[in-house]
Design a protein around this motif. Structure first.
Motif, PDB file in Angstrom:
ATOM      1  N   UNK A 295       0.810  -1.222   0.000  1.00 56.96           N
ATOM      2  CA  UNK A 295       0.000   0.000   0.000  1.00 56.96           C
ATOM      3  C   UNK A 295       0.841   1.268   0.000  1.00 56.96           C
ATOM      4  N   UNK A 296       2.067   1.199   0.493  1.00 57.79           N
ATOM      5  CA  UNK A 296       2.873   2.414   0.631  1.00 57.79           C
ATOM      6  C   UNK A 296       3.175   3.037  -0.727  1.00 57.79           C
ATOM      7  N   UNK A 297       3.516   2.218  -1.709  1.00 51.24           N
ATOM      8  CA  UNK A 297       3.877   2.736  -3.028  1.00 51.24           C
ATOM      9  C   UNK A 297       2.819   3.627  -3.650  1.00 51.24           C
ATOM     10  N   UNK A 298       1.585   3.138  -3.857  1.00 52.96           N
ATOM     11  CA  UNK A 298       0.549   3.995  -4.451  1.00 52.96           C
ATOM     12  C   UNK A 298       0.167   5.183  -3.572  1.00 52.96           C
ATOM     13  N   UNK A 299       0.261   5.033  -2.250  1.00 49.25           N
ATOM     14  CA  UNK A 299      -0.029   6.170  -1.368  1.00 49.25           C
ATOM     15  C   UNK A 299       1.004   7.277  -1.569  1.00 49.25           C
ATOM     16  N   UNK A 300       2.268   6.894  -1.729  1.00 50.38           N
ATOM     17  CA  UNK A 300       3.316   7.883  -1.992  1.00 50.38           C
ATOM     18  C   UNK A 300       3.077   8.563  -3.339  1.00 50.38           C
ATOM     19  N   UNK A 301       2.678   7.805  -4.328  1.00 45.16           N
ATOM     20  CA  UNK A 301       2.407   8.376  -5.647  1.00 45.16           C
ATOM     21  C   UNK A 301       1.257   9.370  -5.596  1.00 45.16           C
ATOM     22  N   UNK A 302       0.237   9.076  -4.813  1.00 44.64           N
ATOM     23  CA  UNK A 302      -0.885  10.014  -4.663  1.00 44.64           C
ATOM     24  C   UNK A 302      -0.446  11.269  -3.922  1.00 44.64           C
ATOM     25  N   UNK A 303       0.411  11.096  -2.912  1.00 43.65           N
ATOM     26  CA  UNK A 303       0.903  12.252  -2.168  1.00 43.65           C
ATOM     27  C   UNK A 303       1.791  13.130  -3.037  1.00 43.65           C
ATOM     28  N   UNK A 304       2.427  12.538  -4.048  1.00 41.32           N
ATOM     29  CA  UNK A 304       3.321  13.291  -4.934  1.00 41.32           C
ATOM     30  C   UNK A 304       2.570  14.066  -6.007  1.00 41.32           C
ATOM     31  N   UNK A 305       1.276  13.820  -6.123  1.00 37.59           N
ATOM     32  CA  UNK A 305       0.495  14.487  -7.164  1.00 37.59           C
ATOM     33  C   UNK A 305       0.549  15.990  -6.984  1.00 37.59           C
ATOM     34  N   UNK A 306       0.683  16.688  -8.088  1.00 36.22           N
ATOM     35  CA  UNK A 306       0.802  18.145  -8.011  1.00 36.22           C
ATOM     36  C   UNK A 306      -0.502  18.838  -7.684  1.00 36.22           C
ATOM     37  N   UNK A 307      -1.613  18.157  -7.902  1.00 33.70           N
ATOM     38  CA  UNK A 307      -2.916  18.774  -7.687  1.00 33.70           C
ATOM     39  C   UNK A 307      -3.380  18.568  -6.261  1.00 33.70           C
ATOM     40  N   UNK A 308      -3.713  19.665  -5.593  1.00 35.60           N
ATOM     41  CA  UNK A 308      -4.263  19.545  -4.250  1.00 35.60           C
ATOM     42  C   UNK A 308      -5.686  19.015  -4.332  1.00 35.60           C
ATOM     43  N   UNK A 309      -6.076  18.270  -3.324  1.00 39.74           N
ATOM     44  CA  UNK A 309      -7.427  17.724  -3.293  1.00 39.74           C
ATOM     45  C   UNK A 309      -7.543  16.672  -2.220  1.00 39.74           C
ATOM     46  N   UNK A 310      -8.730  16.092  -2.123  1.00 40.71           N
ATOM     47  CA  UNK A 310      -8.976  15.123  -1.046  1.00 40.71           C
ATOM     48  C   UNK A 310      -8.168  13.845  -1.250  1.00 40.71           C
ATOM     49  N   UNK A 342       9.621  10.257   2.047  1.00 41.23           N
ATOM     50  CA  UNK A 342      10.173  11.488   2.598  1.00 41.23           C
ATOM     51  C   UNK A 342      10.254  12.577   1.526  1.00 41.23           C
ATOM     52  N   UNK A 343      10.645  12.183   0.331  1.00 43.17           N
ATOM     53  CA  UNK A 343      10.733  13.151  -0.767  1.00 43.17           C
ATOM     54  C   UNK A 343       9.350  13.693  -1.130  1.00 43.17           C
ATOM     55  N   UNK A 344       8.362  12.802  -1.176  1.00 41.95           N
ATOM     56  CA  UNK A 344       7.006  13.234  -1.527  1.00 41.95           C
ATOM     57  C   UNK A 344       6.433  14.188  -0.480  1.00 41.95           C
ATOM     58  N   UNK A 345       6.612  13.842   0.799  1.00 42.14           N
ATOM     59  CA  UNK A 345       6.083  14.690   1.862  1.00 42.14           C
ATOM     60  C   UNK A 345       6.843  16.014   1.939  1.00 42.14           C
ATOM     61  N   UNK A 346       8.153  15.973   1.676  1.00 34.64           N
ATOM     62  CA  UNK A 346       8.920  17.215   1.640  1.00 34.64           C
ATOM     63  C   UNK A 346       8.443  18.125   0.529  1.00 34.64           C
ATOM     64  N   UNK A 347       8.097  17.536  -0.616  1.00 38.32           N
ATOM     65  CA  UNK A 347       7.578  18.329  -1.735  1.00 38.32           C
ATOM     66  C   UNK A 347       6.240  18.970  -1.377  1.00 38.32           C
ATOM     67  N   UNK A 348       5.422  18.235  -0.619  1.00 35.31           N
ATOM     68  CA  UNK A 348       4.143  18.791  -0.171  1.00 35.31           C
ATOM     69  C   UNK A 348       4.375  20.013   0.704  1.00 35.31           C
ATOM     70  N   UNK A 349       5.312  19.896   1.647  1.00 32.47           N
ATOM     71  CA  UNK A 349       5.619  21.022   2.532  1.00 32.47           C
ATOM     72  C   UNK A 349       6.135  22.220   1.745  1.00 32.47           C
ATOM     73  N   UNK A 350       7.025  21.959   0.785  1.00 32.55           N
ATOM     74  CA  UNK A 350       7.587  23.054   0.006  1.00 32.55           C
ATOM     75  C   UNK A 350       6.523  23.740  -0.841  1.00 32.55           C
ATOM     76  N   UNK A 351       5.645  22.937  -1.443  1.00 33.00           N
ATOM     77  CA  UNK A 351       4.574  23.521  -2.252  1.00 33.00           C
ATOM     78  C   UNK A 351       3.672  24.407  -1.410  1.00 33.00           C
TER      79      UNK A 351
END
Length: 379
Positions: A295-310, A342-351
């Motif tokens: 489950x971690x892989x697709x969850x990370x991919x969703x978190x990396x999405x550039x579009x904000x949303x639910x 970590x990279x995906x969540x860091x990108x979220x914070x930076x955005x």
């Protein structure tokens, strides 16, 4: 006997009744419920509506007359119960009973039956009445039939039944679904190639609703639904199927949160007592199935999405909950890092920091010292 002294068969009466009931429901009764603002004045149970009705007073109508709202509400409740009973009674008839007397290949009465059941389950105040009349067994049988139209109707109807607004009634309906043995048939639909997108979405939403309360959440785990939910996360690649991924992710998030002794449940209020309802071994198995199931892989991919949303918000919260797992043999946090969490969540914070800084810069209200702090964070 008809007015022309022609004998009317039982199945001709079924046909006429189906047509009349459908016409009445669509054109008369449902608009009446909307006119009376029924969701706020008509309760899910006869006892409750009677208590509310006793508290109502006579009111003056716009034409100058008066009407007894108490009596009108009781009449609506009685009419609703009769109508629901008739619809469920029609749903219980076999296909042969419905088709008998029809022209070869005529499926109009079957289609009317499916339409009525779906529309009835879409009305919140009718749902507990339908369950009380025995509709759940009918829906389970329809899912077992492998008939495409029956399966679709059963899945969408069950989805509506599990999403009732009254929390008490929702808990009762969810328990009835588990007791009827519907979970096994529901999860089978997730891997069936014969079902369409609407059925997959309905199944994911059903499982998400059943993961709210601890007792039905335990039943979902026992039915090994986690193994069926994880593949649905990959639907996030297709924009038209992202609702499926969101519902599946929400279900997994609630399962994980219920299994973590320190985790908070996403969109659901819970207590430490609910976390203690399952043994430590069972709670550990839930996390293990989620992590080892991929489950971690697709969850990370969703978190990396550039579009904000639910969808992104759900995946971020799910990763947060999973990251609280400190089992030394599972090494969950290491696996998350290997999946670039970590990279995906860091990108979220930076955005988010960039958007906040842009907003304040455009508003010219950002203090100098705050701007300096944001610059440091961006670096």
């Amino acid at each position: 006997v008809s007015p022309k002294n022609e004998e009317i068969s039982r199945n001709e009466m079924y046909n006429a009744s189906a047509m009349g009931l459908t016409t009445f429901w669509i054109n008369a009764f449902f608009p009446m419920l909307q006119t009376l603002n029924a969701p706020s004045v008509v309760s899910d149970s006869p006892d409750s509506i009677q208590r509310r009705a006793r508290g109502r007073q006579l009111q003056v109508s716009s034409s100058g007359g008066t009407f007894d709202q108490r009596q009108e509400m009781l009449e609506v409740q009685e009419l609703l119960e009769i109508t629901v009973s008739l619809i469920v009674g029609m749903a219980k008839l076999t296909d042969d009973e419905m088709k008998e007397g029809s022209q070869s290949g005529n499926t109009s009465k079957l289609n009317l039956r499916y339409t009525l059941v779906e529309q009835m389950c879409a009305v919140d105040i009718a749902r507990p009445l339908a369950v009380r009349e025995g509709l759940l067994k009918v829906l389970v049988d329809w899912m077992k039939s492998k008939d495409r139209e029956k399966t679709r109707t059963a899945a969408t109807s069950l989805r509506d039944l599990t999403s009732t607004l009254d929390k008490y009634m929702a808990g009762w309906i969810h328990s009835q679904i588990v007791n009827e043995g519907a979970l096994g048939e529901i999860v089978e639909l997730t891997i069936s190639e014969a079902v369409g997108h609407d059925v997959r979405l309905a199944v994911a939403q059903i499982l998400s609703s059943l993961c709210v309360a601890p007792h039905t959440r335990a039943a979902v785990v026992e039915a090994q639904c986690i193994n069926y939910l994880i593949p649905l996360l990959y639907d996030h690649y297709d924009p038209s199927s992202q609702q499926v991924a969101y519902a599946a992710g929400t279900a997994l998030l609630q399962l994980a949160a219920g299994a973590m002794s320190r985790a908070s449940v996403y969109t659901v209020e819970t207590t430490d007592a609910s976390n203690e309802a399952a043994s430590p071994d069972k709670r550990d198995k839930v996390i293990n199935d989620i992590v080892q199931g991929g489950a971690i892989g697709p969850l990370v991919q969703m978190a990396s999405a550039g579009t904000r949303g639910k969808l992104r918000a759900m995946s971020i919260e799910a990763l947060r909950v999973i990251s609280e797992d400190t089992n030394p043999t599972r090494l969950t946090r290491l696996q998350m890092c290997e999946e670039s969490a970590a990279e995906a969540l860091g990108k979220v914070l930076k955005d988010d920091v960039d958007s906040i800084q842009l907003h304040f810069n455009n508003s010219n209200i950002l203090p100098q010292n705050a701007s300096d702090h944001l610059d440091v964070m961006n670096e």
